[in-house]
Scaffold this motif. Structure first.
Motif, short mmCIF file in Angstrom:
data_model
loop_
_atom_site.label_atom_id
_atom_site.label_comp_id
_atom_site.label_asym_id
_atom_site.label_seq_id
_atom_site.Cartn_x
_atom_site.Cartn_y
_atom_site.Cartn_z
N LEU A 660 10.32 -14.57 2.57
CA LEU A 660 9.81 -13.68 3.12
C LEU A 660 9.05 -13.21 1.94
O LEU A 660 7.51 -12.86 2.75
CB LEU A 660 10.71 -12.04 3.53
CG LEU A 660 11.97 -12.93 4.38
CD1 LEU A 660 12.40 -11.51 5.35
CD2 LEU A 660 10.68 -13.64 5.28
N SER A 661 8.46 -13.16 0.92
CA SER A 661 7.43 -12.17 -0.03
C SER A 661 6.15 -13.24 0.10
O SER A 661 5.05 -12.96 -0.21
CB SER A 661 8.69 -11.78 -1.21
OG SER A 661 8.70 -12.90 -2.51
N GLN A 662 6.28 -14.30 0.17
CA GLN A 662 5.57 -15.46 0.58
C GLN A 662 4.40 -15.68 1.60
O GLN A 662 4.08 -16.67 1.88
CB GLN A 662 5.73 -16.72 -0.11
CG GLN A 662 6.67 -16.04 -1.92
CD GLN A 662 6.15 -17.65 -2.15
OE1 GLN A 662 6.97 -18.88 -1.65
NE2 GLN A 662 6.90 -17.98 -3.99
N ALA A 677 3.83 -18.09 8.03
CA ALA A 677 4.09 -16.84 8.87
C ALA A 677 5.80 -16.43 8.99
O ALA A 677 6.44 -17.74 9.55
CB ALA A 677 3.22 -16.32 10.00
N VAL A 678 5.95 -15.72 9.18
CA VAL A 678 7.04 -15.37 10.29
C VAL A 678 7.03 -14.53 11.52
O VAL A 678 5.91 -13.43 10.87
CB VAL A 678 8.71 -15.29 9.04
CG1 VAL A 678 9.12 -16.01 8.24
CG2 VAL A 678 7.89 -13.75 8.65
N SER A 679 7.87 -15.26 12.79
CA SER A 679 7.34 -13.93 13.92
C SER A 679 8.52 -12.93 13.77
O SER A 679 9.61 -12.31 12.57
CB SER A 679 7.75 -14.62 15.36
OG SER A 679 8.89 -15.43 15.26
N LEU A 680 8.21 -11.34 14.69
CA LEU A 680 9.76 -10.89 14.35
C LEU A 680 10.72 -11.94 15.55
O LEU A 680 12.11 -10.91 14.97
CB LEU A 680 8.72 -9.65 15.33
CG LEU A 680 9.88 -8.20 16.42
CD1 LEU A 680 9.93 -7.90 14.67
CD2 LEU A 680 9.37 -7.74 16.87
N SER A 681 10.88 -12.07 15.79
CA SER A 681 11.85 -13.20 16.20
C SER A 681 12.59 -13.45 14.91
O SER A 681 13.69 -13.76 15.00
CB SER A 681 11.66 -13.89 17.85
OG SER A 681 12.69 -14.90 17.86
N ASP A 682 11.51 -14.27 14.48
CA ASP A 682 12.29 -14.85 13.79
C ASP A 682 13.41 -13.81 12.18
O ASP A 682 14.27 -13.85 12.40
CB ASP A 682 11.40 -15.32 12.08
CG ASP A 682 10.73 -16.42 12.51
OD1 ASP A 682 11.21 -17.54 13.15
OD2 ASP A 682 9.95 -17.33 12.19
N GLU A 775 14.51 -4.54 3.36
CA GLU A 775 13.53 -6.02 3.23
C GLU A 775 12.82 -6.44 3.79
O GLU A 775 12.07 -7.06 4.01
CB GLU A 775 15.01 -6.53 1.92
CG GLU A 775 15.00 -5.54 0.92
CD GLU A 775 16.18 -6.63 -0.16
OE1 GLU A 775 15.88 -7.19 -0.71
OE2 GLU A 775 17.11 -6.92 0.14
N ILE A 776 13.95 -6.69 5.19
CA ILE A 776 14.10 -8.19 5.62
C ILE A 776 12.32 -7.95 6.59
O ILE A 776 11.72 -8.32 6.86
CB ILE A 776 15.03 -8.22 6.98
CG1 ILE A 776 15.39 -9.41 5.87
CG2 ILE A 776 14.01 -9.43 7.82
CD1 ILE A 776 17.44 -9.22 6.71
N GLU A 782 7.94 -5.17 -1.40
CA GLU A 782 8.46 -4.26 -2.68
C GLU A 782 10.08 -3.78 -2.81
O GLU A 782 10.79 -3.96 -1.81
CB GLU A 782 7.73 -2.47 -2.67
CG GLU A 782 7.90 -2.23 -0.66
CD GLU A 782 7.21 -0.79 -0.70
OE1 GLU A 782 7.61 0.20 -1.67
OE2 GLU A 782 6.09 -0.85 0.00
N GLN A 783 10.41 -3.66 -3.68
CA GLN A 783 11.74 -2.68 -4.05
C GLN A 783 12.17 -1.65 -3.27
O GLN A 783 10.53 -1.09 -3.52
CB GLN A 783 12.00 -2.72 -5.97
CG GLN A 783 13.46 -2.17 -6.02
CD GLN A 783 13.09 -2.99 -7.35
OE1 GLN A 783 12.48 -1.64 -8.11
NE2 GLN A 783 14.01 -3.40 -8.69
#
Length: 851
Positions: A660-662, A677-682, A775-776, A782-783
Motif C-alpha cells: 500500500l505504501s507504494q 493504484a488501489v481503489s476504495l473497493s480494494d 493503516e489501510i 505513516e506510522q
C-alpha cells in the motif's frame, strides 16, 4: 497545542526504503516499460532490436543483439529509461533462446546509470561481473550496493570476438525521496585504544571526491541499510568495522558542525527530514545536538535568509541508534543545506531521508499591515527611496493618534502575557494533582477491569533516585502483574488461548512454562518465538500424529534470499522443486505457469537453546492444524534432521504495508501516468479478509498479539493471508519498542491493558485490528501516532488507564468513510467488554464492499 509544541520528534524508524523488500519487477517482461523507452547503441537486424530485450519473452528473433561480432574493446549498450528516479536493487539477464534456435548470450556485463541521461556513472561491483552461463537460464544479480537512477545501461563484455544477445528485467521500486545528490565532508578514521579501527568513510559514494569533500553523488546515506546500535557491528559480510556508518570527529572540520547539501529532482514542499544516528555515548558518540537547515528554491538562487532550526533532546541513558525526525515546516526548495552540530566527540549517520509533498505550495508571504481605519490622502505617509533604503515621512504634523495606538498595543501585550501565565499555572497545578495517584501506583494498587471478578494486585519495585533531569519518567507506567506473560515470549504470531474464555482450571491446565528472562530477550520474531497453550514438546516426543503435514526433502529447497532473522533462526525465500507434485491436488499453491514455486522457510539455527527448540516444535504443531483461506498455511516440514525447518506459503506481492505504501488512490491522474493504484473497493476487500482470518483465530481462542499490515501477506489477486513475520524483519524494527531490556513490543498497535497490565486477549487483538484498518485507509504512508515518540505513546496509554478524557486517538483518514472510522473508534474503546467481536466486525464490514 502546547503539548504538540513540546513533542520530541524522534522515532526509531527504519530506512525510507529497504533493499531486501524493494524487489518488484519494473516492467520489461510485462510491457509496462514501453518500446520507446528501450534503446541501444546498435542492432544486428530489425528483429533483434532493443524492444525485444524483454526477459522470458520470445518476440522478434528472441532478444536484443548488437551489430556484428562484439569485440573486447567495444562499448555496445542496451539502455532503459525507467521514466522516474528508481531505487534499483536487482538485474536479471538472459541470452537469446529463440525457441531453441539461438545460442548467443553475454557472460559478463558492466552497468552504468544516470539520473538525467547526461552524466553517467559506473556501478562498483564488489562481487564480480558474471552474467550468464547459457542462453536460456536467467541470472538474477543483486546489486550491492543498490543504485538510484532513471536511466540504466547494460554493456556486455567479452574477452574474445563473439556474437552476443541479451534479454533483461530490472527490479526495484520508485525513489519517492527525489534526492539526486548530497555533498558532505569525507568520513574519517576512528582509532580508539583497545578497540578495532573503524573506517567511517562513505565507501559506496558515486560522486566526486576532492580535497576531503564528497560532492555530486549518492552513497551509503541513501542505500536503505541502517546501522546497528554498536557501530563496529555491520550488516554486510566481509567488510570492515564501522562500514554501515559515515562519521566525523568534533574539531576536525574547523567548526563545531558538519555541513551537508542535498539536491533534489524538482522543487518540493519539505515536511521533515529523518536522520539515523548512532548514540553509543559511552564511546563518545551521540546524536547531533541541533541542526540548522537553509533552503534554495532554485539551484541558481541564493540561500534563503531564514533557516529552520531544531534542537534535539539528548539521551544519556539509552545507547541505541535511532532516527531523529527534524520538522522542515513545509518549506519550498530544490536544495537544502543543513549544519549538524556536535554533541560529543563523534557524530555518525547511516541513513538520511526526506518527506515532502510533490505538489509545490507557494510559501506564505507575510501580508502588509494596513491601518484599521481610512486615512485622508493628505495624512498618508509618502515613501522616499535613497539607494537601497526606504524611509517614511509625513507631509502633515502628527495628529495625536500615535500615542493612543502605542498605549493600546502595550495593553494588549500585557493581557496576552497574563493569559499565557494563567494557562501555564493551571497546567502546572493539574500535573501536581495527577502526581498523587501516581505515587500510590508506586506501591500497591488494585486495578478493576471490565469484569467485576477480574481484580489484579500490582506490585512494582521501588524506583531508584533520579540522577539527572533528563531521566524519563515513563518507566513508572509499566505496572506488571506477577503472572505477567511477557510478550517477547510470543514475539508476535499466534499466542495462547484467550484466558477470558476458559475456566481457571482450564487455563491452569493449558498454561505455558515460563521462560527465563535471558531467553525472553533472545527470542524475537522468527524461529520458535511463539508461545502456545500446548504441552511441552521435544524432538523425541514429536511424532507424525503431532503434525498433519509431510516431511519434505531438504535438498529440494533452493535458497534465493533471506527475508528476516531473529536470535535463533532465520526466514528464507526458497524455491521448492516439485512441491505441487509432492503436495498433490488441492494444495494451496498459486498458479506459477510452470515457474518454480516460491516458499518461505523458517529455519532454526543449530545453536538455538532448548526453549527455542521446544517453541519451534510447538509452532509446527499448531500451524499444521490451522486451515483458513486468510491464514498463512504450513505446507510441509523438515524435522528429521537439523536444522529444523517449516515451509509456509509465500505471497507474490509481499506484505500489505509495503504494497500500500507504494500506491496511490485510483484516479484519472494515476491512470494517465500509469501509477500503481488501489481503489476504495480494494481497501474494503482487504479489510474484510483480515477480519475473516481473525474471526477464525478467535473461534479457536487464539490471540495473535501482533496484528498489523506488516503481518498481512498479499498475492497477485489481492488475497490476504495473516502471518507473523513482521518482528523478524529489519524493515519494521522501528515498529517495536524494547521495555527496560525485557521485551520487544509493537506498542503503537497494542491496547492499553496489554502495555500496562500484560493482558493479551481477543479484545486486545480487536484494538490492533482497528489500528490495522487505520493503516489501510492511510495507505500506510505513516506510522500510527507518528508525531509521538515511543515514550509519549506509552504515556498516552496511561491516559486511557486514568480515563480522564485526555487520551489521544488516531485521526480520521481522509480516504475512510465516516461509518468505518466509527468502527475503528469502537475497537479502541477503553472498556474491554464494549469493543466489538471479530464476528461482529466481519458482519459490519461485509456490506461496505459494495461502496
Amino acid at each position: 497545542m502546547l503539548f504538540y509544541l513540546l513533542l520530541v520528534f524522534q522515532a526509531n524508524a527504519n530506512a525510507q526504503i529497504d533493499p531486501a523488500h524493494c524487489r518488484y519487477p519494473l516492467g520489461m517482461e510485462d510491457g509496462r516499460i514501453q518500446d520507446h523507452a528501450i534503446t541501444a547503441s546498435s542492432q544486428w537486424y530489425e528483429t533483434t532490436g532493443p524492444q525485444y530485450a524483454r526477459l522470458n519473452r520470445e518476440e522478434g528473433d528472441g532478444a536484443w543483439c548488437p551489430a556484428g561480432l562484439l569485440q573486447p574493446s567495444d562499448t555496445q549498450y542496451l539502455q532503459v529509461d525507467l521514466g522516474q528516479l528508481t531505487f534499483l536493487t536487482v538485474v536479471g539477464t538472459q541470452g537469446r533462446y529463440a525457441r531453441n534456435s539461438g545460442k548467443e548470450f553475454a557472460r559478463m556485463y558492466r552497468l552504468n546509470y544516470s539520473h538525467d541521461g547526461q552524466l553517467w556513472r559506473s556501478w562498483k561491483n564488489r562481487l564480480g561481473n558474471k552474467a550468464n552461463d547459457n542462453a536460456y537460464v536467467s541470472v538474477i544479480k543483486d546489486l550491492h550496493p543498490p543504485i538510484i537512477s532513471r536511466y540504466v545501461r547494460l554493456i556486455p563484455v567479452t574477452k574474445m570476438p563473439t556474437t552476443v544477445c541479451m534479454r533483461l528485467e530490472l527490479y526495484g521500486c520508485p525513489w519517492h525521496d527525489g534526492l539526486t545528490s548530497y555533498s558532505s565532508p569525507e568520513g574519517q578514521l576512528m582509532m580508539p585504544p583497545g578497540y578495532p579501527i573503524a573506517s567511517l568513510n562513505d565507501s559506496t559514494y558515486d560522486g566526486a571526491h576532492e580535497r576531503r569533500k564528497l560532492s555530486g553523488g549518492l552513497g551509503q546515506l541513501t542505500d536503505g541499510v541502517i546501522g546497528q546500535d554498536d557501530f563496529l557491528v555491520t550488516r554486510q559480510y566481509h567488510v570492515w568495522p564501522g562500514y554501515d556508518y559515515v562519521g566525523w570527529r568534533n574539531g576536525s572540520l574547523g567548526s563545531g558542525y558538519v555541513e551537508m547539501e542535498f539536491v533534489f529532482d524538482k522543487q518540493r514542499n519539505f515536511t521533515s527530514m529523518k536522520v539515523h544516528s548512532n548514540n553509543m555515548f559511552y564511546r563518545g558518540v551521540k546524536i547531533f545536538s541541533s541542526v540548522s537547515c537553509s533552503f534554495k528554491p532554485r539551484l541558481i538562487a541564493t540561500w534563503e535568509a531564514e533557516p529552520v532550526e531544531f534542537r534535539t533532546v539528548l539521551d544519556d541513558r539509552n545507547p541505541s541508534a535511532r532516527y531523529v525526525t527534524v520538522p522542515l515546516g513545509r518549506r519550498n526548495a530544490k536544495a537544502l543545506r543543513c549544519r549538524f552540530h556536535f554533541a560529543d566527540v563523534w557524530m555518525m549517520f547511516s541513513e538520511i531521508s526526506f518527506q515532502s509533498a510533490d505538489t509545490v505550495i507557494p510559501t506564505q508571504i507575510t501580508p502588509v499591515v494596513t491601518s484599521p481605519w481610512p486615512m485622508e490622502e493628505s495624512s498618508m505617509p509618502t515613501t522616499h527611496k535613497t539607494g537601497n533604503l526606504s524611509t517614511l515621512s509625513k507631509d502633515q504634523p502628527d495628529d495625536g493618534n500615535t500615542p493612543i495606538l502605542i498605549g493600546c498595543l502595550v495593553t494588549i501585550i500585557l493581557l496576552l502575557v497574563v493569559i499565557i501565565f494563567l494557562i501555564l499555572w493551571c497546567q502546572y497545578v493539574c500535573k501536581v494533582l495527577e502526581k498523587a495517584p501516581r505515587r500510590i501506583l508506586e506501591e500497591e494498587v488494585t486495578v478493576r477491569l471490565s469484569s467485576s471478578s477480574d481484580t489484579i494486585i500490582l506490585q512494582t519495585p521501588p524506583v531508584p533516585p533520579r540522577v539527572s533531569q533528563m531521566d524519563h519518567p515513563y518507566e513508572r507506567v509499566f505496572l506488571l502483574d506477577p503472572q505477567y506473560q511477557d510478550p517477547a515470549a510470543c514475539g508476535g504470531g499466534y499466542a495462547e488461548p484467550d484466558v477470558t474464555q476458559c475456566t481457571p482450571h482450564q487455563c491452569f491446565q493449558s498454561s505455558v512454562p515460563h521462560y527465563a528472562e535471558t531467553d525472553i530477550v533472545s527470542l524475537q520474531g522468527v524461529t520458535g518465538s511463539n508461545m502456545y497453550a500446548v504441552p511441552a514438546l521435544t524432538v523425541d516426543s514429536l511424532t507424525r500424529k503431532d503434525i498433519s503435514v509431510a516431511e519434505f526433502p531438504r535438498h529440494r529447497l533452493l535458497f534465493r534470499e533471506k527475508l528476516g532473522e531473529g536470535q535463533f533462526g532465520e526466514v528464507h525465500l526458497c524455491e521448492a522443486e516439485g512441491l505441487p507434485e509432492f503436495l498433490g491436488e488441492g494444495a494451496p499453491l498459486p498458479d506459477r505457469d510452470g515457474r518454480p514455486v516460491l516458499v518461505a522457510v523458517k529455519q532454526l539455527r543449530a545453536d538455538a537453546t532448548n526453549n527455542a527448540r521446544n517453541d519451534f516444535l510447538k509452532e509446527i504443531k499448531i500451524m499444521s492444524r490451522l486451515n483458513d483461506p486468510n491464514i498463512i498455511q504450513l505446507l510441509c516440514v523438515c524435522v528429521s534432521s537439523d536444522p529444523l525447518c517449516m515451509v509456509t506459503e509465500y505471497m507474490d506481492n509481499g506484505d500489505l504495508n509495503m504494497f500500500l505504501s507504494q500506491r496511490e488512490m485510483e484516479s484519472t491522474l494515476t491512470h494517465a501516468n500509469n501509477i500503481p493504484a488501489v481503489s476504495l473497493s480494494d481497501l474494503l476487500h482487504m479489510s474484510v479478509q483480515i477480519s475473516s482470518g481473525m474471526r477464525y483465530l478467535a473461534s479457536l481462542n487464539f490471540v495473535h498479539r501482533d496484528l498489523a499490515t506488516r503481518n498481512c501477506l498479499l498475492d497477485r489477486r489481492l488475497t490476504i493471508k495473516i502471518a507473523d513475520f513482521g518482528m523478524s524483519r529489519n524493515l519494521y524494527s522501528s515498529d517495536y519498542y524494547r521495555i527496560q531490556g525485557r521485551a520487544v513490543l509493537p506498542i503503537r498497535w497494542m491496547a492499553w491493558e496489554s502495555i500496562l497490565l500484560g493482558k493479551f486477549t481477543t479484545a486486545s487483538d480487536v484494538w490492533a485490528f482497528g489500528v490495522t484498518l487505520w493503516e489501510i485507509f492511510t495507505l500506510c504512508k505513516e506510522q500510527p501516532y507518528s508525531l509521538l515518540s515511543d515514550e509519549q505513546v506509552i504515556e498516552n496509554t496511561g491516559e486511557f488507564f486514568r480515563n480522564q478524557g485526555r487520551q489521544i486517538f488516531l485521526f480520521a483518514p481522509l480516504l475512510c468513510p465516516p461509518s468505518l472510522f466509527e468502527l475503528m473508534m469502537r475497537c479502541w474503546d477503553r472498556d474491554i467488554a464494549d469493543r466489538p467481536t471479530f464476528e461482529g466486525l466481519y458482519q459490519a464490514l461485509r456490506p461496505h464492499r459494495s461502496i
